[in-house]
Design a protein around this motif. Structure first.
Motif, PDB file in Angstrom:
ATOM      1  N   THR A 187      36.384 -33.349  71.910  1.00  0.00           N
ATOM      2  CA  THR A 187      37.009 -33.987  72.887  1.00  0.00           C
ATOM      3  C   THR A 187      37.463 -33.073  74.047  1.00  0.00           C
ATOM      4  OG1 THR A 187      37.870 -35.685  71.384  1.00  0.00           O
ATOM      5  CG2 THR A 187      39.110 -35.483  73.521  1.00  0.00           C
ATOM      6  N   VAL A 188      36.893 -33.323  75.360  1.00  0.00           N
ATOM      7  CA  VAL A 188      37.248 -32.441  76.225  1.00  0.00           C
ATOM      8  C   VAL A 188      37.580 -33.292  77.484  1.00  0.00           C
ATOM      9  CG1 VAL A 188      36.495 -30.552  78.091  1.00  0.00           C
ATOM     10  CG2 VAL A 188      35.764 -30.496  75.449  1.00  0.00           C
ATOM     11  N   LEU A 189      38.774 -33.289  77.941  1.00  0.00           N
ATOM     12  CA  LEU A 189      39.216 -34.272  79.139  1.00  0.00           C
ATOM     13  C   LEU A 189      38.896 -33.743  80.433  1.00  0.00           C
ATOM     14  CD1 LEU A 189      42.811 -35.118  77.663  1.00  0.00           C
ATOM     15  CD2 LEU A 189      40.632 -36.077  77.246  1.00  0.00           C
ATOM     16  N   SER A 190      38.839 -32.561  80.494  1.00  0.00           N
ATOM     17  CA  SER A 190      38.247 -32.086  81.860  1.00  0.00           C
ATOM     18  C   SER A 190      36.798 -32.307  82.263  1.00  0.00           C
ATOM     19  CB  SER A 190      38.666 -30.596  81.989  1.00  0.00           C
ATOM     20  OG  SER A 190      38.047 -29.947  83.306  1.00  0.00           O
ATOM     21  N   VAL A 200      30.121 -28.536  74.423  1.00  0.00           N
ATOM     22  CA  VAL A 200      28.961 -28.272  73.443  1.00  0.00           C
ATOM     23  C   VAL A 200      29.894 -27.242  72.368  1.00  0.00           C
ATOM     24  CG1 VAL A 200      26.829 -26.855  73.052  1.00  0.00           C
ATOM     25  CG2 VAL A 200      27.347 -28.103  75.314  1.00  0.00           C
ATOM     26  N   SER A 201      29.880 -27.859  71.113  1.00  0.00           N
ATOM     27  CA  SER A 201      30.543 -27.229  70.014  1.00  0.00           C
ATOM     28  C   SER A 201      29.564 -25.956  69.878  1.00  0.00           C
ATOM     29  CB  SER A 201      30.647 -28.019  68.926  1.00  0.00           C
ATOM     30  OG  SER A 201      29.493 -28.596  68.213  1.00  0.00           O
ATOM     31  N   MET A 202      30.371 -25.179  69.102  1.00  0.00           N
ATOM     32  CA  MET A 202      29.715 -23.760  68.616  1.00  0.00           C
ATOM     33  C   MET A 202      28.550 -24.058  67.652  1.00  0.00           C
ATOM     34  SD  MET A 202      30.984 -20.381  66.739  1.00  0.00           S
ATOM     35  CE  MET A 202      31.758 -19.703  68.081  1.00  0.00           C
ATOM     36  N   MET A 203      28.875 -25.163  66.598  1.00  0.00           N
ATOM     37  CA  MET A 203      27.680 -25.548  65.885  1.00  0.00           C
ATOM     38  C   MET A 203      26.582 -25.990  66.463  1.00  0.00           C
ATOM     39  SD  MET A 203      28.087 -27.947  62.495  1.00  0.00           S
ATOM     40  CE  MET A 203      26.670 -28.281  61.313  1.00  0.00           C
ATOM     41  N   GLU A 204      26.565 -26.870  67.644  1.00  0.00           N
ATOM     42  CA  GLU A 204      25.688 -27.418  68.089  1.00  0.00           C
ATOM     43  C   GLU A 204      24.709 -26.314  68.984  1.00  0.00           C
ATOM     44  OE1 GLU A 204      24.492 -30.622  71.692  1.00  0.00           O
ATOM     45  OE2 GLU A 204      26.542 -30.592  71.355  1.00  0.00           O
ATOM     46  N   ARG A 205      25.684 -25.406  69.317  1.00  0.00           N
ATOM     47  CA  ARG A 205      24.773 -24.479  70.069  1.00  0.00           C
ATOM     48  C   ARG A 205      24.251 -23.514  69.164  1.00  0.00           C
ATOM     49  NH1 ARG A 205      25.936 -19.235  72.097  1.00  0.00           N
ATOM     50  NH2 ARG A 205      28.124 -19.147  71.326  1.00  0.00           N
ATOM     51  N   LEU A 206      24.524 -23.166  67.916  1.00  0.00           N
ATOM     52  CA  LEU A 206      23.829 -22.555  66.820  1.00  0.00           C
ATOM     53  C   LEU A 206      22.840 -23.029  66.613  1.00  0.00           C
ATOM     54  CD1 LEU A 206      27.053 -20.795  64.919  1.00  0.00           C
ATOM     55  CD2 LEU A 206      25.518 -19.811  66.351  1.00  0.00           C
ATOM     56  N   VAL A 207      22.859 -24.503  66.343  1.00  0.00           N
ATOM     57  CA  VAL A 207      21.665 -25.339  65.772  1.00  0.00           C
ATOM     58  C   VAL A 207      20.593 -24.985  67.051  1.00  0.00           C
ATOM     59  CG1 VAL A 207      20.987 -27.501  65.231  1.00  0.00           C
ATOM     60  CG2 VAL A 207      23.140 -26.718  64.399  1.00  0.00           C
TER      61      VAL A 207
END
Length: 253
Positions: A187-190, A200-207
């Motif tokens: 959840t990113v409000l900006s 983009v979560s770290m997990m998504e980037r690693l995948v």
């Protein structure tokens, strides 16, 4: 998935590993802690008790310290310090000996300092005895101190920003991300932060970077009829999902 993560933590503890179990939210941590209770592990929940589910509050650090028999001694020390301080401030007709009030106040401060030292030791002992520490990824570093862990788990990892993962990663020799990058993102409000990649979560980037080299997909789902499942299976999971026999033909009736 949470059950699988709990089993992973249990197996790690059986091997003698110290585990740091985290999630981005208090609800996520409580869900994981609730699953872990069936394994009879020594666990401490870090965080304010008011943010912890009532049935799990017995695992909070505050509750564990409150149950310790030594806490009675500490309370007595604080009470005595207060009594000495009040006595030093109390007006009497007889003039006290020179420096007597100051000496009494110093005695009260020393007693309080000793009580706080004993209390910190109780906290340290409780944390050191625990097989598993459970906390949100935004934990208070002053509580945990300089402790490190053999294994850290970040559950619901795809709902955490990358920055939110680093405090956990920095504490552990090995880290497991548990989550689904095809479901809810952080959840990113900006809007500007999102455009810059913060959503983009770290997990998504690693995948995206390493794919099957670093991931293990859980393909059995337990929530829905196989016909309902099929769309998401084909759309997001390469057609790999399988409905468990308990739900494969499950209907509302």
């Amino acid at each position: 998935k949470t059950t699988t993560v709990a089993e992973l933590i249990f197996q790690a503890v059986k091997k003698g590993l110290k585990v740091f179990a985290t999630a981005p939210s208090n609800t996520g941590v409580d869900n994981l802690l609730d699953r872990l209770t069936r394994y009879k592990l020594s666990m401490v929940r870090i965080g304010h008790p008011a943010r912890v589910q009532e049935e799990l509050q017995r695992y909070t650090l505050d509750a564990i310290i409150e149950r310790d028999p030594a806490q009675d001694v500490i309370r007595t020390m604080f009470k005595e310090a207060d009594q000495i301080m009040r006595k030093a401030s109390k007006f009497t007709r007889a003039k006290p000996a020179p420096g007597a009030r100051q000496d009494m106040r110093q005695d009260a401060r020393r007693l309080r300092d000793d009580a706080r030292t004993y209390e910190r030791q109780l906290i340290a002992n409780a944390l050191d005895r625990a097989d598993v520490l459970c906390a949100t990824a935004t934990f208070d570093p002053d509580v945990i101190g300089d402790r490190r862990f053999d294994l850290a788990i970040i559950d619901e990892a795809c709902q955490s920003t990358e920055a939110g993962c680093w405090p956990v990663i920095a504490r552990a020799e090995k880290v497991v991300f548990a989550g689904d990058h095809c479901q809810l993102p952080p959840t990113v409000l900006s809007a500007e932060a999102s455009r810059e990649g913060f959503a983009v979560s770290m997990m998504e980037r690693l995948v995206a970077l390493y794919g099957e080299k670093v991931t293990r997909r859980l393909t059995t789902q337990y929530r829905m009829h196989e016909h309902i499942m099929q769309f998401s299976s084909d759309q997001f999971y390469d057609g790999s999902l399988v409905a468990d026999p308990t739900v494969v033909s499950h209907r509302l009736s």
